[in-house]
Design a protein around this motif. Structure first.
Motif, PDB file in Angstrom:
ATOM      1  N   VAL A   1       7.879 -68.427 -92.394  1.00 29.34           N
ATOM      2  CA  VAL A   1       7.933 -67.333 -91.424  1.00 29.34           C
ATOM      3  C   VAL A   1       8.534 -67.809 -90.110  1.00 29.34           C
ATOM      4  O   VAL A   1       8.572 -69.007 -89.809  1.00 29.34           O
ATOM      5  N   ASP A   2       8.988 -66.866 -89.316  1.00 29.10           N
ATOM      6  CA  ASP A   2       9.685 -67.107 -88.044  1.00 29.10           C
ATOM      7  C   ASP A   2       8.668 -67.470 -86.955  1.00 29.10           C
ATOM      8  O   ASP A   2       7.838 -66.650 -86.566  1.00 29.10           O
TER       9      ASP A   2
ATOM     10  N   TYR B   1      11.256 -62.979 -97.984  1.00 29.24           N
ATOM     11  CA  TYR B   1      11.053 -64.326 -97.472  1.00 29.24           C
ATOM     12  C   TYR B   1      11.629 -65.347 -98.447  1.00 29.24           C
ATOM     13  O   TYR B   1      11.855 -65.053 -99.615  1.00 29.24           O
ATOM     14  N   SER B   2      11.793 -66.549 -97.953  1.00 29.43           N
ATOM     15  CA  SER B   2      12.186 -67.657 -98.815  1.00 29.43           C
ATOM     16  C   SER B   2      11.158 -68.772 -98.729  1.00 29.43           C
ATOM     17  O   SER B   2      10.245 -68.751 -97.906  1.00 29.43           O
TER      18      SER B   2
ATOM     19  N   ASP C   1       9.998 -74.101 -88.102  1.00 26.71           N
ATOM     20  CA  ASP C   1       9.425 -72.914 -88.755  1.00 26.71           C
ATOM     21  C   ASP C   1       8.567 -73.306 -89.954  1.00 26.71           C
ATOM     22  O   ASP C   1       7.528 -72.697 -90.228  1.00 26.71           O
TER      23      ASP C   1
ATOM     24  N   MET D   1       6.919 -59.832-100.612  1.00 29.25           N
ATOM     25  CA  MET D   1       7.269 -61.089 -99.953  1.00 29.25           C
ATOM     26  C   MET D   1       8.399 -61.816-100.673  1.00 29.25           C
ATOM     27  O   MET D   1       9.264 -62.430-100.044  1.00 29.25           O
TER      28      MET D   1
ATOM     29  N   PHE E   1      12.979 -61.741 -91.359  1.00 30.49           N
ATOM     30  CA  PHE E   1      13.233 -61.877 -92.787  1.00 30.49           C
ATOM     31  C   PHE E   1      14.260 -62.963 -93.057  1.00 30.49           C
ATOM     32  O   PHE E   1      15.214 -63.147 -92.312  1.00 30.49           O
ATOM     33  N   TYR E   2      14.043 -63.662 -94.136  1.00 30.33           N
ATOM     34  CA  TYR E   2      15.084 -64.495 -94.725  1.00 30.33           C
ATOM     35  C   TYR E   2      14.860 -64.460 -96.233  1.00 30.33           C
ATOM     36  O   TYR E   2      14.044 -65.189 -96.787  1.00 30.33           O
ATOM     37  N   GLY E   3      15.572 -63.587 -96.900  1.00 30.75           N
ATOM     38  CA  GLY E   3      15.462 -63.428 -98.340  1.00 30.75           C
ATOM     39  C   GLY E   3      16.667 -62.689 -98.864  1.00 30.75           C
ATOM     40  O   GLY E   3      17.636 -62.450 -98.127  1.00 30.75           O
TER      41      GLY E   3
ATOM     42  N   SER F   1       4.649 -72.542 -90.346  1.00 32.85           N
ATOM     43  CA  SER F   1       4.187 -71.651 -91.417  1.00 32.85           C
ATOM     44  C   SER F   1       2.978 -72.214 -92.140  1.00 32.85           C
ATOM     45  O   SER F   1       1.989 -71.507 -92.382  1.00 32.85           O
TER      46      SER F   1
ATOM     47  N   PRO G   1       5.577 -68.926 -98.317  1.00 34.11           N
ATOM     48  CA  PRO G   1       6.710 -68.247 -97.671  1.00 34.11           C
ATOM     49  C   PRO G   1       6.866 -68.753 -96.240  1.00 34.11           C
ATOM     50  O   PRO G   1       5.882 -68.877 -95.508  1.00 34.11           O
TER      51      PRO G   1
ATOM     52  N   TRP H   1      17.419 -66.618 -89.280  1.00 38.87           N
ATOM     53  CA  TRP H   1      16.691 -65.425 -89.693  1.00 38.87           C
ATOM     54  C   TRP H   1      17.575 -64.195 -89.527  1.00 38.87           C
ATOM     55  O   TRP H   1      18.584 -64.235 -88.806  1.00 38.87           O
TER      56      TRP H   1
END
Length: 547
Positions: free
Chosen positions: A184-185, A76-77, A125, A72, A206-208, A129, A182, A115
């Motif tokens: 999430v979308d 993820y961010s 988002d 993760m 994903f965003y990382g 989350s 984290p 994303w």
């Protein structure tokens, strides 16, 4: 004192210092080799990482273990994160984050975030989350970390306001970079149930620093650097990474020695690490400690537990007290772990604010050695006249092969007293992790790899209302003390309250702390950046590693 023990003490001390300072491309199939990613916004060789840890789930609401969280952290961010080399929270998806009222923490987000699949990433988002974490509340998830959140508001696409139940939460900025946080979308993940790993990968949610190119769960994951990442971790030092999963730590040791993988991390045995220190082809990297190992008692199903035919709370406590008087931590540390784990005498590890030695003071001979006389007295005073059978479960893969030797020693230490017979069994992690929370194991092994560098992370997730253990322990006085220290701004007062919590936990023995250890990763001599990710955030970031 041996060199390895000196190094471990130094690592633990570093973790403590950090804790006290905190306030608020497709790659080779495991080869190290020279592959260069292109068209991904980063340059450099693809690095290969090996581990025996397993992924439970890529969905942050469905896992609360180091193997899952490691992946993760690459894909993820968070609203807040920490720069490699430290643990202090810094804005990640956020531009800023701070308390605007004692019970309000306001985050301003970066603009223009998207994303990897092109969906807009904004405050919607974020709220989604955190709300889904608490709504799903999966028993294998980290929702217990979010108990102080009363509500979340999103006045606009770039603002998130967290309203807290208790003011002056000393850990909230840390919570925002924890396994519960984290982002999430919301266009991909369902609000009320978990999403399968394969669906997450397919949706490119994903965003990382990295995106997943190919995914074979607990076999091989291939990552490529993602050029649009704008977070605090920056551009990766490599072009991508592979994560290779091993069922046998010996094979992992041989492959890092032979250069088939660049980094081996979690878990090698103490004997393997000692051997690898003598190998000029590799480097043993040690970082700040904080990992702990303990025995958990299920208050319903342990001998004399509340839902057993012979239920008797006085006798159940005596069983726990006898075990606490008989376990020889130093022998386990010396003989099994060769000093890579040290004896742990309370529920907050040495080096953290408020840590004491409550179990050393209350059990054994007072100096750390076992006491058969005190164990016998605890049993006899409770009216237990015959040996007690304990069904003791341990895990041989997630915590390393040495767990077998560790628990063989625990069995021997208990049985040679004449007070216990021990039925010792083991189960693979994928089954073990869920079964341990469903009353399957009366007495069992668990370890804890901290979410963030603060003593509360060894208290709030674990003990209120049975906590993450789901072991049916509940003590309102303990819960009140844990709640108090969480919002106490005065350092000395908070320290005393943390000590009071530990003293009460030592009386109840919900868990029996055994050992604490450092972070250890073995790398090839040409590999750089491993030490800088073994920091007091306890997050392994592949982005720092290069060759």
């Amino acid at each position: 004192m041996t060199k390895s023990i000196k190094a471990l003490h130094g690592a633990i001390a570093l973790a403590g210092i950090s804790a006290l300072a905190l306030t608020a491309c497709t790659g080779p199939s495991g080869g190290g080799g020279g592959s260069t990613a292109s068209g991904n916004g980063s340059s450099g060789s693809v690095i290969a990482y090996g581990t025996t840890d397993k992924v439970t789930a890529l969905d942050p609401a469905g896992s609360y273990d180091n193997g899952s969280f490691m992946v993760m952290n690459q894909i993820y961010s968070f609203l807040m994160n920490s720069k490699p080399g430290g643990a202090e929270p810094a804005p990640d998806l956020a531009e800023s984050g701070s308390f605007t009222k004692p019970t309000e923490f306001t985050v301003k987000m970066k603009t223009g975030l998207k994303w990897a699949n092109g969906h807009v990433l904004d405050s919607k988002d974020v709220k989604f989350s955190f709300d889904r974490q608490t709504k799903i509340a999966d028993p294998n998830g980290p929702a217990s970390l979010l108990t102080n959140i009363e509500s979340i508001a999103t006045p606009d696409a770039g603002t998130v306001v967290f309203t807290l139940k208790q003011p002056n939460d000393q850990t909230f900025a840390q919570i925002l970079q924890s396994p519960a946080a984290p982002i999430v979308d919301d266009e991909v993940f369902p609000a009320d149930k978990l999403l399968a790993d394969e669906e997450i990968v397919k949706a490119k949610a994903f965003y990382g620093q990295y995106v997943i190119d190919s995914y074979s769960k607990n076999t091989l994951v291939s990552l490529s650097a993602w050029p649009d990442y704008q977070g605090v971790l920056g551009k990766p030092a490599n072009g991508g990474a592979t994560i290779k999963y091993y069922t046998d730590q010996t094979n992992m040791k041989l492959e890092v020695k032979g250069g088939q993988i660049d980094v081996a991390n979690r878990s090698l045995s103490a004997t393997d690490i000692d051997d690898l220190k003598k190998d000029s082809n590799v480097k043993v990297n040690i970082g700040p400690g904080g990992e702990m190992r303990y025995i958990v008692f299920n208050f319903d199903t342990m001998p004399f537990g509340a839902k057993t035919p012979e239920a008797d709370p006085k006798k159940a406590l005596a069983v726990r007290q006898a075990a606490a008087n008989l376990v020889d931590r130093q022998a386990i540390s010396d003989q099994v772990y060769k000093g890579t784990y040290l004896p742990m005498w309370s529920n907050v590890p040495s080096g953290f604010l408020g840590a004491n030695e409550s179990f050393k003071q209350a059990y054994g001979d007072g100096s750390g050695k076992p006491s058969l006389d005190k164990a016998k007295k605890a049993m006899s005073d409770a009216g237990i006249t015959s040996p007690v059978n304990i069904k003791l479960q341990y895990n041989p893969d997630h915590y390393g092969k040495s767990s077998g030797d560790e628990y063989a020693m625990v069995k021997d230490q208990l049985e040679k007293s004449g007070l216990f017979t021990v039925d010792l069994q083991s189960t693979e992690w994928v089954t073990y992790n869920a079964a341990s929370k469903k009353d399957s194991y009366p007495v069992f092994q668990l370890g804890w790899f901290p979410d963030f560098s603060d003593p509360d992370n060894y208290l709030t997730p674990m003990f209120p209302k049975g906590g993450f253990f789901k072991n049916h322990y509940s003590n309102t006085d303990v819960e009140a003390l844990i709640a108090k220290q969480l919002v106490t701004a005065d350092k000395s007062e908070r320290e005393k309250t943390i000590q009071d919590v530990q003293n009460q936990l030592a009386k109840d023995i919900s868990t029996l702390p055994l050992l604490q250890g450092a972070q250890v990763a073995v790398s090839g001599t040409s590999v750089k950046g491993v030490e800088s990710t073994l920091d007091a955030s306890f997050k392994f970031r592949l982005g720092t590693v290069s060759k």
